[in-house]
Motif scaffolding. Structure first.
Motif, PDB file in Angstrom:
ATOM      1  N   GLY A  41       0.781  -1.228   0.000  1.00  0.00           N
ATOM      2  CA  GLY A  41       0.000   0.000   0.000  1.00  0.00           C
ATOM      3  C   GLY A  41       0.810   1.274   0.000  1.00  0.00           C
ATOM      4  O   GLY A  41       0.273   2.344   0.248  1.00  0.00           O
ATOM      5  N   GLN A  42       2.104   1.200  -0.312  1.00  0.00           N
ATOM      6  CA  GLN A  42       2.917   2.410  -0.378  1.00  0.00           C
ATOM      7  C   GLN A  42       2.760   3.067  -1.749  1.00  0.00           C
ATOM      8  O   GLN A  42       2.347   2.429  -2.721  1.00  0.00           O
ATOM      9  N   VAL A  43       3.099   4.359  -1.828  1.00  0.00           N
ATOM     10  CA  VAL A  43       2.919   5.105  -3.072  1.00  0.00           C
ATOM     11  C   VAL A  43       3.960   4.659  -4.098  1.00  0.00           C
ATOM     12  O   VAL A  43       5.165   4.650  -3.821  1.00  0.00           O
ATOM     13  N   VAL A  44       3.492   4.280  -5.281  1.00  0.00           N
ATOM     14  CA  VAL A  44       4.377   3.917  -6.387  1.00  0.00           C
ATOM     15  C   VAL A  44       3.856   4.578  -7.654  1.00  0.00           C
ATOM     16  O   VAL A  44       2.662   4.856  -7.791  1.00  0.00           O
ATOM     17  N   ASN A  45       4.782   4.819  -8.576  1.00  0.00           N
ATOM     18  CA  ASN A  45       4.432   5.390  -9.868  1.00  0.00           C
ATOM     19  C   ASN A  45       4.828   4.465 -11.004  1.00  0.00           C
ATOM     20  O   ASN A  45       4.262   4.533 -12.096  1.00  0.00           O
ATOM     21  N   GLN A  46       5.803   3.594 -10.728  1.00  0.00           N
ATOM     22  CA  GLN A  46       6.271   2.638 -11.727  1.00  0.00           C
ATOM     23  C   GLN A  46       6.361   1.254 -11.090  1.00  0.00           C
ATOM     24  O   GLN A  46       6.721   1.115  -9.917  1.00  0.00           O
ATOM     25  N   LEU A  47       6.062   0.235 -11.883  1.00  0.00           N
ATOM     26  CA  LEU A  47       6.099  -1.154 -11.425  1.00  0.00           C
ATOM     27  C   LEU A  47       6.928  -1.984 -12.397  1.00  0.00           C
ATOM     28  O   LEU A  47       6.910  -1.745 -13.606  1.00  0.00           O
ATOM     29  N   LYS A  48       7.642  -2.963 -11.838  1.00  0.00           N
ATOM     30  CA  LYS A  48       8.435  -3.877 -12.666  1.00  0.00           C
ATOM     31  C   LYS A  48       8.212  -5.303 -12.189  1.00  0.00           C
ATOM     32  O   LYS A  48       8.312  -5.587 -10.983  1.00  0.00           O
ATOM     33  N   LEU A  49       7.906  -6.187 -13.115  1.00  0.00           N
ATOM     34  CA  LEU A  49       7.634  -7.589 -12.801  1.00  0.00           C
ATOM     35  C   LEU A  49       8.720  -8.454 -13.420  1.00  0.00           C
ATOM     36  O   LEU A  49       8.979  -8.362 -14.639  1.00  0.00           O
ATOM     37  N   GLN A  50       9.366  -9.274 -12.611  1.00  0.00           N
ATOM     38  CA  GLN A  50      10.350 -10.239 -13.091  1.00  0.00           C
ATOM     39  C   GLN A  50       9.758 -11.632 -12.968  1.00  0.00           C
ATOM     40  O   GLN A  50       9.260 -12.015 -11.907  1.00  0.00           O
ATOM     41  N   VAL A  51       9.809 -12.386 -14.071  1.00  0.00           N
ATOM     42  CA  VAL A  51       9.189 -13.701 -14.162  1.00  0.00           C
ATOM     43  C   VAL A  51      10.268 -14.757 -14.283  1.00  0.00           C
ATOM     44  O   VAL A  51      11.197 -14.628 -15.103  1.00  0.00           O
ATOM     45  N   ASP A  52      10.158 -15.781 -13.463  1.00  0.00           N
ATOM     46  CA  ASP A  52      11.030 -16.947 -13.590  1.00  0.00           C
ATOM     47  C   ASP A  52      10.510 -17.769 -14.768  1.00  0.00           C
ATOM     48  O   ASP A  52       9.468 -18.422 -14.681  1.00  0.00           O
ATOM     49  N   GLU A  53      11.232 -17.734 -15.876  1.00  0.00           N
ATOM     50  CA  GLU A  53      10.726 -18.341 -17.105  1.00  0.00           C
ATOM     51  C   GLU A  53      10.864 -19.854 -17.136  1.00  0.00           C
ATOM     52  O   GLU A  53      10.517 -20.476 -18.142  1.00  0.00           O
ATOM     53  N   ARG A  54      11.347 -20.439 -16.069  1.00  0.00           N
ATOM     54  CA  ARG A  54      11.346 -21.901 -16.017  1.00  0.00           C
ATOM     55  C   ARG A  54       9.925 -22.452 -15.993  1.00  0.00           C
ATOM     56  O   ARG A  54       9.708 -23.622 -16.306  1.00  0.00           O
ATOM     57  N   GLY A  55       8.951 -21.588 -15.614  1.00  0.00           N
ATOM     58  CA  GLY A  55       7.560 -22.014 -15.654  1.00  0.00           C
ATOM     59  C   GLY A  55       6.901 -21.796 -16.999  1.00  0.00           C
ATOM     60  O   GLY A  55       5.705 -22.070 -17.152  1.00  0.00           O
ATOM     61  N   GLY A  56       7.636 -21.291 -17.979  1.00  0.00           N
ATOM     62  CA  GLY A  56       7.084 -21.055 -19.303  1.00  0.00           C
ATOM     63  C   GLY A  56       6.924 -19.590 -19.642  1.00  0.00           C
ATOM     64  O   GLY A  56       6.718 -19.233 -20.802  1.00  0.00           O
ATOM     65  N   GLY A  57       7.001 -18.702 -18.636  1.00  0.00           N
ATOM     66  CA  GLY A  57       6.919 -17.272 -18.901  1.00  0.00           C
ATOM     67  C   GLY A  57       5.505 -16.802 -19.182  1.00  0.00           C
ATOM     68  O   GLY A  57       4.533 -17.555 -19.123  1.00  0.00           O
ATOM     69  N   LEU A  58       5.418 -15.513 -19.525  1.00  0.00           N
ATOM     70  CA  LEU A  58       4.121 -14.897 -19.806  1.00  0.00           C
ATOM     71  C   LEU A  58       4.015 -14.389 -21.235  1.00  0.00           C
ATOM     72  O   LEU A  58       3.081 -13.655 -21.565  1.00  0.00           O
TER      73      LEU A  58
END
Length: 451
Positions: free
Chosen positions: A320-337
């Motif tokens: 719940g803290q203030v953010v303006n930018q988000l970054k998602l890192q995916v472990d692609e061993r599961g096939g990725g997105l």
């Protein structure tokens, strides 16, 4: 000449007042409000579209005006939850615990209760004669109390003074007892003064029976036993969800999103288009591109087909803290997105605005000005005697139109652009001072009248 000076000063003040008064035209968005219920205070739950249309992330540019264009006093409420607590004091029955001597740590007793759990009898299991038994403690029947126990209040015979120290145990079946810590009460006399302590704090749990055992001394004769219980309820303000937000693929397994403004995001929903997707992820956020990424959350996202149906876990909880930018890192061993960044929806806790209606309706919600300063009051100032019941009885206000957001606008600092209103105020002020100076100079140069 004095009359001219007075007129000049009056003109400057009038101009300054005209420039300084905020009007609905100073804001890029105006939405009519509909009010119902008991006034003069009205509560408005601000939809997410309002927060996105505001030019300042903390909603400093939100205003309410009446039909004459006069600003209304208001407060903003961003509490994560509305918490209520009901306290009850209950007189309970007490039953003595006897032992053969004061050294026995826990008196051996036989306890009997009704089918409903009410304690009816406590008998010593010791073979000692009645005259040789020592009162070691008490069992309290709390079976009628269903709320968590917060406090124990004892009173005892006035002939017994000094400190009374005892252990506290709890049970639901009279067989197994859990330690709840130690308690101490006291009655002390000195000269003509008396100091008494009757209350003992409890850990705030539910139980049916309490056992009080005095250690190394006989227990006093109780004259009263009360338990304070408290039932509390927490009703969070609802979450409001955004429309899908497109993102950017930074590299393999890494995606980013730019939020329209800085927001206290509490939850995210990542779109999982492909069936049988499995993605361990780590989420980071920051206020702007000059800051380092801070970890916010991690989890496992999936969309799996089982028995012909999709089982989906596509949400992440954030602090719940203030953010303006988000970054998602995916472990692609599961096939990725996938190659393209998935769409993202974000949720924030609803914000409430309470205003004091003054003047004639209709009232208008105005927002969208990057240079004005905050004008909201604390809620306790806006409603001086506003208790929980008073706040629940407030009238309701709703938007009677749509908030049009042409494109996401990042909050602008007041110092970032030219403040034409402030420049205008200074220009009028300087012109007024110059006029006054010229008139004063001409008055000084005028030769004195010949008598």
């Amino acid at each position: 000449m004095i009359g001219k000076l007075s007129l000049a000063v009056l003109g400057v003040c009038t101009a300054l007042s005209a420039w300084g008064q905020e009007t609905p035209a100073d804001f890029s968005v105006q939405v009519p409000l509909a009010v119902s219920g008991n006034g003069p205070w009205y509560r408005l739950e601000l939809p997410l579209s309002v927060q996105l249309a505001a030019r300042q992330a903390d909603l400093s540019d939100v205003r309410v005006f009446n039909a004459a264009g006069e600003p209304q006093a208001y407060a903003l409420s961003r509490q994560p939850a509305e918490r209520t607590e009901n306290r009850h004091v209950t007189d309970v029955k007490w039953f003595p615990l006897y032992a053969a001597d004061a050294r026995e740590s826990v008196p051996g007793v036989t306890l009997k209760a009704t089918a409903e759990g009410t304690l009816v009898e406590v008998k010593p299991s010791s073979a000692a004669k009645p005259g040789q038994q020592v009162l070691r403690g008490w069992v309290l029947d709390a079976s009628a109390i269903k709320a968590p126990l917060q406090q124990l209040t004892l009173d005892w015979s006035h002939e017994q003074e000094g400190f009374q120290r005892f252990s506290i145990e709890a049970s639901d079946d009279l067989q197994h007892w859990d330690a709840w810590g130690d308690g101490q009460v006291a009655r002390l006399s000195f000269a003509d003064e008396r100091v008494e302590q009757h209350d003992v704090s409890l850990p705030g749990r539910v139980t049916r029976y309490l056992r009080l055992v005095w250690q190394g001394q006989a227990a006093p004769l109780l004259t009263s036993a009360k338990l304070v219980s408290a039932s509390s309820s927490s009703q969070p303000l609802p979450l409001v969800w955004s429309q899908p937000l497109a993102g950017t693929r930074l590299e393999a397994g890494e995606y980013s999103w730019q939020l329209p403004v800085g927001l206290n995001v509490e939850r995210l929903r990542i779109e999982l288009k492909q069936p049988n997707s499995l993605a361990p992820v780590t989420l980071a956020g920051r206020r702007d591109s000059h800051q380092a990424w801070q970890p916010l959350s991690n989890g496992l996202l999936y969309r799996l087909t089982q028995n012909g149906q999709d089982v989906v876990q596509d949400e992440l909880r954030l602090p719940g803290q203030v953010v303006n930018q988000l970054k998602l890192q995916v472990d692609e061993r599961g096939g990725g997105l996938g190659v393209e960044a998935p769409a993202l929806r974000f949720a924030v806790r609803a914000t409430q605005l309470v205003f004091l209606a003054r003047g004639e309706p209709p009232f208008t919600l105005a927002l969208g000005n990057g240079s004005v300063k905050a004008a909201n009051l604390p809620l306790s100032t806006l409603i001086p005697d506003g208790g929980a019941e008073r706040l629940k009885a407030l009238g309701q206000a709703t938007l009677a139109g749509e908030v049009a957001v042409a494109s996401p606008v990042v909050a602008v600092s007041p110092a970032a652009g030219t403040d034409w209103k402030k420049l205008g105020l200074w220009a009028v002020l300087l012109l007024g001072v110059a006029a006054l100076g010229a008139m004063a100079f001409s008055l000084l140069r005028k030769p004195p009248a010949v008598r």
